[in-house]
Design a protein around this motif. Structure first.
Motif, PDB file in Angstrom:
ATOM      1  N   TRP A  70       0.827  -1.204   0.000  1.00 55.19           N
ATOM      2  CA  TRP A  70       0.000   0.000   0.000  1.00 55.19           C
ATOM      3  C   TRP A  70       0.866   1.261   0.000  1.00 55.19           C
ATOM      4  O   TRP A  70       0.556   2.241  -0.696  1.00 55.19           O
ATOM      5  CB  TRP A  70      -0.941   0.005   1.199  1.00 55.19           C
ATOM      6  CG  TRP A  70      -1.897   1.161   1.137  1.00 55.19           C
ATOM      7  CD1 TRP A  70      -1.837   2.325   1.817  1.00 55.19           C
ATOM      8  CD2 TRP A  70      -3.047   1.249   0.284  1.00 55.19           C
ATOM      9  NE1 TRP A  70      -2.878   3.148   1.458  1.00 55.19           N
ATOM     10  CE2 TRP A  70      -3.634   2.515   0.520  1.00 55.19           C
ATOM     11  CE3 TRP A  70      -3.631   0.383  -0.641  1.00 55.19           C
ATOM     12  CZ2 TRP A  70      -4.794   2.930  -0.150  1.00 55.19           C
ATOM     13  CZ3 TRP A  70      -4.782   0.802  -1.313  1.00 55.19           C
ATOM     14  CH2 TRP A  70      -5.341   2.054  -1.065  1.00 55.19           C
ATOM     15  N   GLU A  71       1.969   1.242   0.745  1.00 52.60           N
ATOM     16  CA  GLU A  71       2.858   2.402   0.773  1.00 52.60           C
ATOM     17  C   GLU A  71       3.424   2.683  -0.619  1.00 52.60           C
ATOM     18  O   GLU A  71       3.556   3.845  -1.030  1.00 52.60           O
ATOM     19  CB  GLU A  71       3.982   2.188   1.776  1.00 52.60           C
ATOM     20  CG  GLU A  71       3.518   2.234   3.230  1.00 52.60           C
ATOM     21  CD  GLU A  71       4.661   2.109   4.220  1.00 52.60           C
ATOM     22  OE1 GLU A  71       5.835   2.172   3.780  1.00 52.60           O
ATOM     23  OE2 GLU A  71       4.391   1.947   5.425  1.00 52.60           O
ATOM     24  N   ALA A  72       3.751   1.618  -1.336  1.00 50.56           N
ATOM     25  CA  ALA A  72       4.257   1.789  -2.704  1.00 50.56           C
ATOM     26  C   ALA A  72       3.171   2.378  -3.601  1.00 50.56           C
ATOM     27  O   ALA A  72       3.444   3.229  -4.468  1.00 50.56           O
ATOM     28  CB  ALA A  72       4.731   0.447  -3.253  1.00 50.56           C
ATOM     29  N   MET A  73       1.927   1.939  -3.390  1.00 52.27           N
ATOM     30  CA  MET A  73       0.808   2.475  -4.167  1.00 52.27           C
ATOM     31  C   MET A  73       0.549   3.939  -3.814  1.00 52.27           C
ATOM     32  O   MET A  73       0.220   4.751  -4.688  1.00 52.27           O
ATOM     33  CB  MET A  73      -0.444   1.628  -3.931  1.00 52.27           C
ATOM     34  CG  MET A  73      -0.332   0.216  -4.502  1.00 52.27           C
ATOM     35  SD  MET A  73      -1.676  -0.874  -3.962  1.00 52.27           S
ATOM     36  CE  MET A  73      -3.119  -0.061  -4.651  1.00 52.27           C
ATOM     37  N   LEU A  78       1.012  10.235  -4.785  1.00 54.12           N
ATOM     38  CA  LEU A  78       1.767  11.417  -4.380  1.00 54.12           C
ATOM     39  C   LEU A  78       2.636  11.950  -5.514  1.00 54.12           C
ATOM     40  O   LEU A  78       2.899  13.155  -5.592  1.00 54.12           O
ATOM     41  CB  LEU A  78       2.626  11.086  -3.156  1.00 54.12           C
ATOM     42  CG  LEU A  78       1.843  10.707  -1.893  1.00 54.12           C
ATOM     43  CD1 LEU A  78       2.792  10.239  -0.796  1.00 54.12           C
ATOM     44  CD2 LEU A  78       1.002  11.881  -1.406  1.00 54.12           C
ATOM     45  N   GLU A  79       3.068  11.057  -6.414  1.00 55.14           N
ATOM     46  CA  GLU A  79       3.883  11.469  -7.559  1.00 55.14           C
ATOM     47  C   GLU A  79       3.029  11.882  -8.749  1.00 55.14           C
ATOM     48  O   GLU A  79       3.549  12.273  -9.799  1.00 55.14           O
ATOM     49  CB  GLU A  79       4.824  10.337  -7.965  1.00 55.14           C
ATOM     50  CG  GLU A  79       5.902  10.041  -6.923  1.00 55.14           C
ATOM     51  CD  GLU A  79       6.678   8.768  -7.238  1.00 55.14           C
ATOM     52  OE1 GLU A  79       6.621   8.322  -8.405  1.00 55.14           O
ATOM     53  OE2 GLU A  79       7.321   8.219  -6.330  1.00 55.14           O
ATOM     54  N   ILE A  85      -6.411   5.077  -5.463  1.00 53.65           N
ATOM     55  CA  ILE A  85      -6.055   3.667  -5.282  1.00 53.65           C
ATOM     56  C   ILE A  85      -7.084   3.003  -4.371  1.00 53.65           C
ATOM     57  O   ILE A  85      -7.759   3.668  -3.577  1.00 53.65           O
ATOM     58  CB  ILE A  85      -4.638   3.511  -4.691  1.00 53.65           C
ATOM     59  CG1 ILE A  85      -4.466   4.376  -3.427  1.00 53.65           C
ATOM     60  CG2 ILE A  85      -3.581   3.836  -5.729  1.00 53.65           C
ATOM     61  CD1 ILE A  85      -3.102   4.251  -2.767  1.00 53.65           C
ATOM     62  N   GLY A  86      -7.207   1.695  -4.505  1.00 55.84           N
ATOM     63  CA  GLY A  86      -8.146   0.956  -3.677  1.00 55.84           C
ATOM     64  C   GLY A  86      -7.707  -0.488  -3.536  1.00 55.84           C
ATOM     65  O   GLY A  86      -6.586  -0.852  -3.926  1.00 55.84           O
ATOM     66  N   LYS A 105      -1.291   7.566   4.423  1.00 55.99           N
ATOM     67  CA  LYS A 105      -1.278   8.852   3.727  1.00 55.99           C
ATOM     68  C   LYS A 105      -2.471   8.993   2.782  1.00 55.99           C
ATOM     69  O   LYS A 105      -3.040  10.076   2.641  1.00 55.99           O
ATOM     70  CB  LYS A 105       0.024   9.017   2.930  1.00 55.99           C
ATOM     71  CG  LYS A 105       1.292   9.021   3.763  1.00 55.99           C
ATOM     72  CD  LYS A 105       2.502   9.246   2.872  1.00 55.99           C
ATOM     73  CE  LYS A 105       3.798   9.245   3.683  1.00 55.99           C
ATOM     74  NZ  LYS A 105       4.103   7.894   4.210  1.00 55.99           N
ATOM     75  N   ILE A 106      -2.835   7.904   2.116  1.00 55.73           N
ATOM     76  CA  ILE A 106      -3.912   7.932   1.126  1.00 55.73           C
ATOM     77  C   ILE A 106      -4.966   6.893   1.503  1.00 55.73           C
ATOM     78  O   ILE A 106      -4.645   5.716   1.678  1.00 55.73           O
ATOM     79  CB  ILE A 106      -3.384   7.619  -0.294  1.00 55.73           C
ATOM     80  CG1 ILE A 106      -2.214   8.539  -0.652  1.00 55.73           C
ATOM     81  CG2 ILE A 106      -4.524   7.744  -1.310  1.00 55.73           C
ATOM     82  CD1 ILE A 106      -2.564   9.985  -0.812  1.00 55.73           C
TER      83      ILE A 106
END
Length: 240
Positions: A70-73, A78-79, A85-86, A105-106
């Motif tokens: 999830w952090e990678a997603m 953010l970029e 995302i879900g 964060k998201i």
């Protein structure tokens, strides 16, 4: 929170030739939501098998924690590479663990799950909605159970006759009135158009209750088994 059309076109198990034509028809009809995935194998770039298998044909799961994934997603959002995302096939425990992540964060925008009158998913839908996560229902028209097409269920047929609609339209409208996004799959032009014509009527509270009472907790979607991994979502299906 991003907006998402209430009705989309599912493309699972549609072949490359079929899905191209189906999407063209859907766009002309007014669809602006299309459910696609690398795993569906109907894109020209998706010819290689994407799930690693062991010598017994069992899926070899990753040891990566889905919170790390999830952090990678999140970084993609953010970029500015993706808008939202879900998750998919998450049960309440899995989703709660993600939502309660200290450095989240998201927010996940949606949880895509199997959902139809024989699998109404009431507890999970209520939980998702209480936490601001939109539920997207895949396989909303069900399928075959004990040799019977779910659309031929007598209760669904009676309701369809009452509203002068097809069984499929009743099943789609059922999800919309629950606040659930719905992505019926079809490659037949007539049905693609018909599945979108669900905004000119409303099911009564009595009929909604009758459809909810059809629940059998029946799962129809199946995935390859995973070897010795209790949390792998494509092995033992989570209780969603």
């Amino acid at each position: 929170m991003k907006e998402i059309p209430a009705v989309g076109l599912g493309t699972w198990k549609a072949t490359p030739g079929e899905v191209t034509q189906a999407v063209k028809v859907a766009i002309d009809t007014g669809y602006r939501h299309f459910d696609c995935a690398f795993y569906y194998h109907n894109e020209s770039e998706s010819e290689d098998w994407d799930l690693p298998l062991d010598r017994n044909g069992m899926v070899i799961p990753s040891d990566t924690d889905y919170l790390d994934t999830w952090e990678a997603m999140e970084s993609l959002v953010l970029e500015g590479l993706v808008r939202a995302i879900g998750v998919s096939n998450f049960n309440q425990e899995q989703l709660e663990r993600l939502l309660d992540k200290p450095n989240l964060k998201i927010m996940p925008q949606t949880n895509q799950i199997e959902c139809h009158p024989y699998l109404t998913q009431e507890p999970l839908i209520k939980f998702c909605q209480s936490r601001g996560v939109v539920v997207t229902a895949y396989r909303p028209l069900g399928g075959y159970s004990d040799g019977m097409d779910m659309r031929e269920d007598p209760v669904i047929q009676d309701i369809a006759e009452k509203y002068k609609k097809s069984a499929a339209q009743i099943m789609i409208r059922f999800q919309i009135q629950r606040g659930v996004v719905v992505i019926p799959k079809s490659v037949t032009p007539k049905r693609i158009v018909e599945n979108f014509q669900v905004f000119d009527f409303e099911l009564s509270e009595e009929d909604m209750t009758a459809l909810l009472l059809l629940n059998q907790n029946l799962r129809l979607a199946t995935f390859p088994a995973a070897a010795n991994h209790k949390d792998y979502p494509f092995g033992k299906l989570p209780d969603v």
